[in-house]
Design an enzyme around this catalytic site. Structure first.
Site, PDB file in Angstrom:
ATOM      1  N   LEU A 207       0.860  -1.191   0.000  1.00  0.00           N
ATOM      2  CA  LEU A 207       0.000   0.000   0.000  1.00  0.00           C
ATOM      3  C   LEU A 207       0.893   1.236   0.000  1.00  0.00           C
ATOM      4  O   LEU A 207       1.682   1.408   0.926  1.00  0.00           O
ATOM      5  CB  LEU A 207      -0.818  -0.031   1.305  1.00  0.00           C
ATOM      6  CG  LEU A 207      -2.053   0.843   1.416  1.00  0.00           C
ATOM      7  CD1 LEU A 207      -3.164   0.282   0.527  1.00  0.00           C
ATOM      8  CD2 LEU A 207      -2.545   0.887   2.864  1.00  0.00           C
ATOM      9  N   HIS A 208       0.796   2.049  -1.050  1.00  0.00           N
ATOM     10  CA  HIS A 208       1.617   3.268  -1.024  1.00  0.00           C
ATOM     11  C   HIS A 208       1.029   4.434  -1.802  1.00  0.00           C
ATOM     12  O   HIS A 208       1.587   5.520  -1.803  1.00  0.00           O
ATOM     13  CB  HIS A 208       3.021   2.967  -1.545  1.00  0.00           C
ATOM     14  CG  HIS A 208       3.049   2.756  -3.037  1.00  0.00           C
ATOM     15  ND1 HIS A 208       2.678   1.574  -3.615  1.00  0.00           N
ATOM     16  CD2 HIS A 208       3.390   3.577  -4.055  1.00  0.00           C
ATOM     17  CE1 HIS A 208       2.783   1.684  -4.931  1.00  0.00           C
ATOM     18  NE2 HIS A 208       3.210   2.885  -5.223  1.00  0.00           N
ATOM     19  N   ARG A 209      -0.107   4.240  -2.470  1.00  0.00           N
ATOM     20  CA  ARG A 209      -0.676   5.340  -3.253  1.00  0.00           C
ATOM     21  C   ARG A 209      -1.045   6.494  -2.332  1.00  0.00           C
ATOM     22  O   ARG A 209      -1.690   6.265  -1.288  1.00  0.00           O
ATOM     23  CB  ARG A 209      -1.963   4.922  -3.952  1.00  0.00           C
ATOM     24  CG  ARG A 209      -1.799   3.854  -4.948  1.00  0.00           C
ATOM     25  CD  ARG A 209      -1.627   4.373  -6.353  1.00  0.00           C
ATOM     26  NE  ARG A 209      -0.965   3.326  -7.100  1.00  0.00           N
ATOM     27  CZ  ARG A 209       0.125   3.466  -7.847  1.00  0.00           C
ATOM     28  NH1 ARG A 209       0.672   4.650  -7.988  1.00  0.00           N
ATOM     29  NH2 ARG A 209       0.662   2.461  -8.460  1.00  0.00           N
ATOM     30  N   PRO A 210      -0.707   7.725  -2.729  1.00  0.00           N
ATOM     31  CA  PRO A 210      -1.092   8.874  -1.903  1.00  0.00           C
ATOM     32  C   PRO A 210      -2.584   8.848  -1.542  1.00  0.00           C
ATOM     33  O   PRO A 210      -2.955   9.157  -0.409  1.00  0.00           O
ATOM     34  CB  PRO A 210      -0.760  10.071  -2.795  1.00  0.00           C
ATOM     35  CG  PRO A 210       0.309   9.578  -3.722  1.00  0.00           C
ATOM     36  CD  PRO A 210       0.083   8.099  -3.903  1.00  0.00           C
ATOM     37  N   ASP A 287      -2.134  -1.827  -3.921  1.00  0.00           N
ATOM     38  CA  ASP A 287      -2.514  -0.700  -4.787  1.00  0.00           C
ATOM     39  C   ASP A 287      -1.409  -0.423  -5.813  1.00  0.00           C
ATOM     40  O   ASP A 287      -1.395   0.618  -6.450  1.00  0.00           O
ATOM     41  CB  ASP A 287      -2.873   0.546  -3.969  1.00  0.00           C
ATOM     42  CG  ASP A 287      -1.724   1.048  -3.107  1.00  0.00           C
ATOM     43  OD1 ASP A 287      -0.600   0.514  -3.193  1.00  0.00           O
ATOM     44  OD2 ASP A 287      -1.963   2.003  -2.326  1.00  0.00           O
TER      45      ASP A 287
END
Ligand code: UD1
Length: 367
Positions: A207-210, A287
């Site tokens: 998970l890393h999407r802004p 993501d």
């Protein structure tokens, strides 16, 4: 005959996986001089150097050392530094991959110096302009002279945008070259022992999407959902530095009693450990774009925690389901996976491990 001089750009984690097979193919072909430029967008050992080790990518000829910042700052700094390299080296072609800020910045520099740009992984569209990567994709494609695509949808997207068919080359997925090449090597990974896991008895999360990690409420709801799921199956979460930072900033560590043996948040993993971990997992929640593609080839069910995907072929052919970030929807899809066996899938056309070879042969032919 003078050899064509090509500059490859790599800046962020997903780029390294894509340039690796291209460089090894170009070295084998012996008809080009190549230069590798690392912009320094990613710089931690586990976000950058471990990929060079795992994938045996040669040391970059230039490291621009740009680092993190706002989009304008990062893109601008890469442009300033990369322009100096282009003026000195005078390449015949610049090859960019993927959709990160380094991709956009270097394409703009090259095209403004009248150096042709080739874009590997052209034509992907989420049709969501709130995604920073979507802007990077649209702009990079519009200034590129050679567009290498990995799916029929990508071809259609480019044609709809008025890009000449003559510039589009459907070559397949270069990231899958890396995956197929690394599968045997990844068997040596000791990651399951290290994390005390048994094959197919855990799930992997990234998970890393802004849009998922930069707002406290969204991140907290997601972590709560994962905590619930972890009661059914342990979850391993190699957390991107951005996500780890946000968890600390919003004081969510203590709230979710992390670390917890059923919900382990760990540092990002190198390529081979991650490949082995994903290959042997029951399913993946992510993501990321690349992981949707890798799970498609590995046959591991993938739940994409976004409202859309720029990689619909992973849904029509692969194991991907786009589930969004609603807690009920995610848990209900997890239930389905836990009660079914692995789903069958078709391999998308030309995702066969031979994409880099096709690209290099085309580069040799085009003027
Ligand atoms: C970038 C890409 C994204 C890609 C992702 C893969 C853009 C716009 N986004 O997002 O498409 O999916 O890489 O990882 O290019 N950080 C570190 N160490 C590092 C790198 C980053 O600590 O080596 C932290 C910094 O706090 C930084 C933050 O992560 O501010 C974000 O890094 P950045 O490169 O801006 O974007 P990513 O979220 O990594």
């Amino acid at each position: 005959m003078t050899r064509k001089k090509i500059i490859f750009i790599a800046g962020a984690r997903p780029n390294f996986v894509k340039v690796a097979p291209l460089i090894s193919e170009i070295k084998r072909f012996r008809r080009f001089n190549y230069i590798l430029v690392h912009t320094g967008q990613h710089y931690n050992f586990e976000m950058s150097r471990v990929f060079f080790q795992d994938l045996e990518i040669p040391k970059p000829d230039y490291d621009l050392g740009v680092g993190s910042g706002s989009h304008a700052w990062q893109t601008g700094k890469i442009m300033i530094e990369f322009e100096k390299v282009c003026l000195k080296e005078k390449p015949h072609l610049v090859i960019v991959v993927g959709d990160v800020n380094s991709t956009l910045a270097c394409s703009l520099v090259a095209v403004k110096l009248d150096i042709p740009v080739a874009h590997v992984e052209a034509g992907l569209r989420s049709f969501d302009r709130e995604m920073p990567e979507e802007i990077n994709r649209v702009v990079t494609d519009s200034v590129s002279s050679i567009l290498f695509t990995h799916s029929e949808e990508a071809n259609r997207n480019l044609i709809k945008e008025g890009i000449s068919r003559k510039k589009i080359f459907f070559v397949g997925n270069v990231m899958i070259d890396t995956l197929l090449e690394s599968k045997v090597k990844s068997q040596k990974s000791r990651i399951l022992e290290r994390l005390k896991l048994k094959k197919e008895q855990y799930a992997v999360l990234t998970l890393h999407r802004p849009s998922n990690v930069d707002k406290k409420n969204t991140l907290e709801n997601l972590l709560r959902t994962f905590k619930i799921i972890s009661q059914k199956i342990p979850i391993i979460f190699p957390a991107h530095p951005r996500t780890a930072k946000q968890i600390r900033k919003f004081h969510l560590n203590s709230k979710f009693h992390i670390p917890d043996s059923r919900f382990q948040i760990i540092s990002p993993l190198g390529y081979l450990d991650m490949l082995y971990l994903v290959t042997n997992s029951k399913f993946v929640m992510t993501d990321s774009g690349g992981i949707q593609e890798e799970t498609t080839i590995l046959g591991v069910p993938c739940l994409t925690l976004r409202k859309n995907t720029e990689r619909p072929v992973t849904v029509t052919h692969g194991t991907n389901t786009v589930v969004g970030i609603n807690s009920k929807r995610i848990t209900s899809e997890v239930k389905k996976i836990l009660s079914n066996n692995r789903n069958y899938r078709k391999r998308p056309k030309l995702w066969d491990g031979r994409t880099a070879g096709r690209i290099v042969r085309i580069l040799d032919k085009v003027k």
